[in-house]
Scaffold this motif. Structure first.
Motif, PDB file in Angstrom:
ATOM      1  N   ASP A  17       2.035   1.720  -3.419  1.00  0.00           N
ATOM      2  CA  ASP A  17       0.925   2.166  -4.253  1.00  0.00           C
ATOM      3  C   ASP A  17       0.694   3.671  -4.129  1.00  0.00           C
ATOM      4  OD1 ASP A  17       0.167   0.015  -5.715  1.00  0.00           O
ATOM      5  OD2 ASP A  17      -1.578  -0.509  -4.510  1.00  0.00           O
ATOM      6  N   ILE A  18       0.758   4.167  -2.909  1.00  0.00           N
ATOM      7  CA  ILE A  18       0.561   5.609  -2.689  1.00  0.00           C
ATOM      8  C   ILE A  18       1.631   6.398  -3.423  1.00  0.00           C
ATOM      9  CG2 ILE A  18       0.629   7.436  -0.938  1.00  0.00           C
ATOM     10  CD1 ILE A  18      -0.641   5.397   1.010  1.00  0.00           C
TER      11      ILE A  18
ATOM     12  N   MET B 217       2.437   9.241 -10.697  1.00  0.00           N
ATOM     13  CA  MET B 217       1.657   9.428 -11.917  1.00  0.00           C
ATOM     14  C   MET B 217       0.966  10.794 -11.933  1.00  0.00           C
ATOM     15  SD  MET B 217       2.192   6.810 -13.838  1.00  0.00           S
ATOM     16  CE  MET B 217       3.871   6.854 -13.176  1.00  0.00           C
ATOM     17  N   PHE B 218       0.548  11.272 -10.765  1.00  0.00           N
ATOM     18  CA  PHE B 218      -0.027  12.611 -10.674  1.00  0.00           C
ATOM     19  C   PHE B 218       1.012  13.661 -11.042  1.00  0.00           C
ATOM     20  CE2 PHE B 218      -0.483  16.480  -8.092  1.00  0.00           C
ATOM     21  CZ  PHE B 218      -1.710  16.951  -8.577  1.00  0.00           C
TER      22      PHE B 218
ATOM     23  N   ARG C 217       0.828  -1.206   0.000  1.00  0.00           N
ATOM     24  CA  ARG C 217       0.000   0.000   0.000  1.00  0.00           C
ATOM     25  C   ARG C 217       0.863   1.256   0.000  1.00  0.00           C
ATOM     26  NH1 ARG C 217      -3.706   2.877  -2.043  1.00  0.00           N
ATOM     27  NH2 ARG C 217      -4.696   4.365  -0.641  1.00  0.00           N
TER      28      ARG C 217
ATOM     29  N   ARG D 274       0.670  -1.022 -12.327  1.00  0.00           N
ATOM     30  CA  ARG D 274       0.145  -1.402 -11.010  1.00  0.00           C
ATOM     31  C   ARG D 274      -1.102  -0.614 -10.645  1.00  0.00           C
ATOM     32  NH1 ARG D 274       4.274  -2.751  -6.291  1.00  0.00           N
ATOM     33  NH2 ARG D 274       2.722  -1.472  -5.244  1.00  0.00           N
ATOM     34  N   GLN D 275      -1.332   0.521 -11.308  1.00  0.00           N
ATOM     35  CA  GLN D 275      -2.504   1.316 -10.972  1.00  0.00           C
ATOM     36  C   GLN D 275      -3.800   0.639 -11.395  1.00  0.00           C
ATOM     37  OE1 GLN D 275      -1.743   5.396 -12.569  1.00  0.00           O
ATOM     38  NE2 GLN D 275      -1.949   5.956 -10.412  1.00  0.00           N
TER      39      GLN D 275
ATOM     40  N   ASN E 233       0.872   6.356  -7.152  1.00  0.00           N
ATOM     41  CA  ASN E 233      -0.235   7.251  -7.482  1.00  0.00           C
ATOM     42  C   ASN E 233       0.227   8.704  -7.541  1.00  0.00           C
ATOM     43  OD1 ASN E 233      -2.010   5.100  -7.610  1.00  0.00           O
ATOM     44  ND2 ASN E 233      -2.737   5.355  -5.520  1.00  0.00           N
ATOM     45  N   TYR E 234       1.036   9.109  -6.573  1.00  0.00           N
ATOM     46  CA  TYR E 234       1.559  10.471  -6.584  1.00  0.00           C
ATOM     47  C   TYR E 234       2.536  10.676  -7.741  1.00  0.00           C
ATOM     48  CZ  TYR E 234      -0.519  12.209  -2.270  1.00  0.00           C
ATOM     49  OH  TYR E 234      -1.409  12.662  -1.330  1.00  0.00           O
TER      50      TYR E 234
ATOM     51  N   ALA F 287       3.517   2.159 -13.906  1.00  0.00           N
ATOM     52  CA  ALA F 287       2.121   2.573 -14.015  1.00  0.00           C
ATOM     53  C   ALA F 287       1.126   1.423 -14.078  1.00  0.00           C
ATOM     54  CB  ALA F 287       1.952   3.457 -15.244  1.00  0.00           C
TER      55      ALA F 287
ATOM     56  N   SER G 151      -3.816  -5.073 -10.170  1.00  0.00           N
ATOM     57  CA  SER G 151      -3.218  -5.174  -8.835  1.00  0.00           C
ATOM     58  C   SER G 151      -3.979  -6.228  -8.020  1.00  0.00           C
ATOM     59  CB  SER G 151      -3.306  -3.801  -8.154  1.00  0.00           C
ATOM     60  OG  SER G 151      -2.599  -3.769  -6.954  1.00  0.00           O
TER      61      SER G 151
ATOM     62  N   SER H 163      -0.462  11.532 -19.488  1.00  0.00           N
ATOM     63  CA  SER H 163      -1.434  10.681 -18.810  1.00  0.00           C
ATOM     64  C   SER H 163      -1.653   9.427 -19.653  1.00  0.00           C
ATOM     65  CB  SER H 163      -2.754  11.432 -18.618  1.00  0.00           C
ATOM     66  OG  SER H 163      -3.292  11.826 -19.877  1.00  0.00           O
TER      67      SER H 163
END
Length: 252
Positions: free
Chosen positions: A53-54, A60-61, A50, A101-102, A57-58, A99, A105, A70
């Motif tokens: 994952d966080i 990719m942001f 996790r 994994r987004q 996510n950041y 990416a 998963s 994107s």
């Protein structure tokens, strides 16, 4: 009109600035997340996953914010919800190593064992059940892939394999290695073929990231019962090749 390749794209000030800011973010965030994951070693694998994952996510942001890059995903309905699978993916860029994994998963990947020796980031990655192989010892690497890959699949982890073995420039292709197909055939888990054009925007061995939308296509699962590894590999290679042609046509 054909889709411009990375070599024909104009690297203007925004591209250089965005790529620099994104690199700085990676440079500073990777050791931090590595330390956090290492600190969570006494706790569960799910917590370490996790945390990773966080960070992804950041990441990719920040990629979208800094570089205007994107992705658009087609075929998510093909990802099994009740079992794991072997993902056989096109390999053009570093993007797909992070990416994917987004949207598929939980996942682990086959990777070079040298990556696990990178301070903090690599050390943290080593706790996330990767399948780390030495490419110079092919026989031992295949044995490790089959043994550890089967174990990971039985644990419920999707296993990401790049059958071309290395990043291949957009428009080019390499003959698929049989390791991923052999893993599917011997373990009994299905294959998910996956195509994308990330190399058009995040080129291999390039500092620059170009704005745009990466197109990802996820194919129907290839069931392996009654098939040889050669047949499985051929089916995945054919589907990915056709999907890459579609992506090129859609981007024209």
């Amino acid at each position: 009109m054909t889709q411009p390749t990375s070599s024909s794209r104009k690297a203007d000030f925004r591209v250089y600035l965005g790529s620099t800011l994104f690199f700085i973010y990676i440079l500073f965030s990777t050791p931090i997340v590595g330390v956090l994951i290492l600190a969570a070693i006494p706790l569960s694998f799910e917590l370490r996953y996790r945390i990773a994952d966080i960070w992804i996510n950041y990441l990719m942001f920040m990629l979208k914010l800094c570089c205007g890059l994107s992705c658009q995903v087609e075929g998510l309905e093909n990802v099994p919800k009740d079992r794991a699978a072997v993902i056989l993916s096109k390999h053009q860029s570093a993007w797909e190593t992070i990416a994917l994994r987004q949207f598929i998963s939980p996942q682990t990947a086959v990777l070079k064992e040298s990556l696990l020796r990178i301070p903090f980031g690599g050390w943290g990655l080593a706790t996330l059940k990767p399948i780390a192989i030495d490419r110079s010892a092919q026989k031992e690497a295949l044995k490790m892939l089959l043994e550890q890959g089967t174990a990971r699949l039985k644990e419920g982890l999707f296993v990401l394999v790049f059958p071309e073995g290395t990043r291949v420039a957009p428009g080019d292709s390499k003959k698929f290695n049989a390791g991923g197909a052999m893993l599917a055939q011997k373990s009994g888990f299905p294959v998910i073929p996956l195509a994308h054009n990330a190399g058009e925007f995040w080129p291999r061995n390039s500092f620059l990231k170009y704005p745009g939308v990466i197109k990802v296509k996820i194919g129907p699962t290839i069931e392996v019962t009654g098939k040889t590894a050669k047949e499985i590999n051929a089916a995945a290679e054919e589907w990915i090749g056709n999907a890459m042609t579609e992506i090129s046509a859609e981007s024209a």
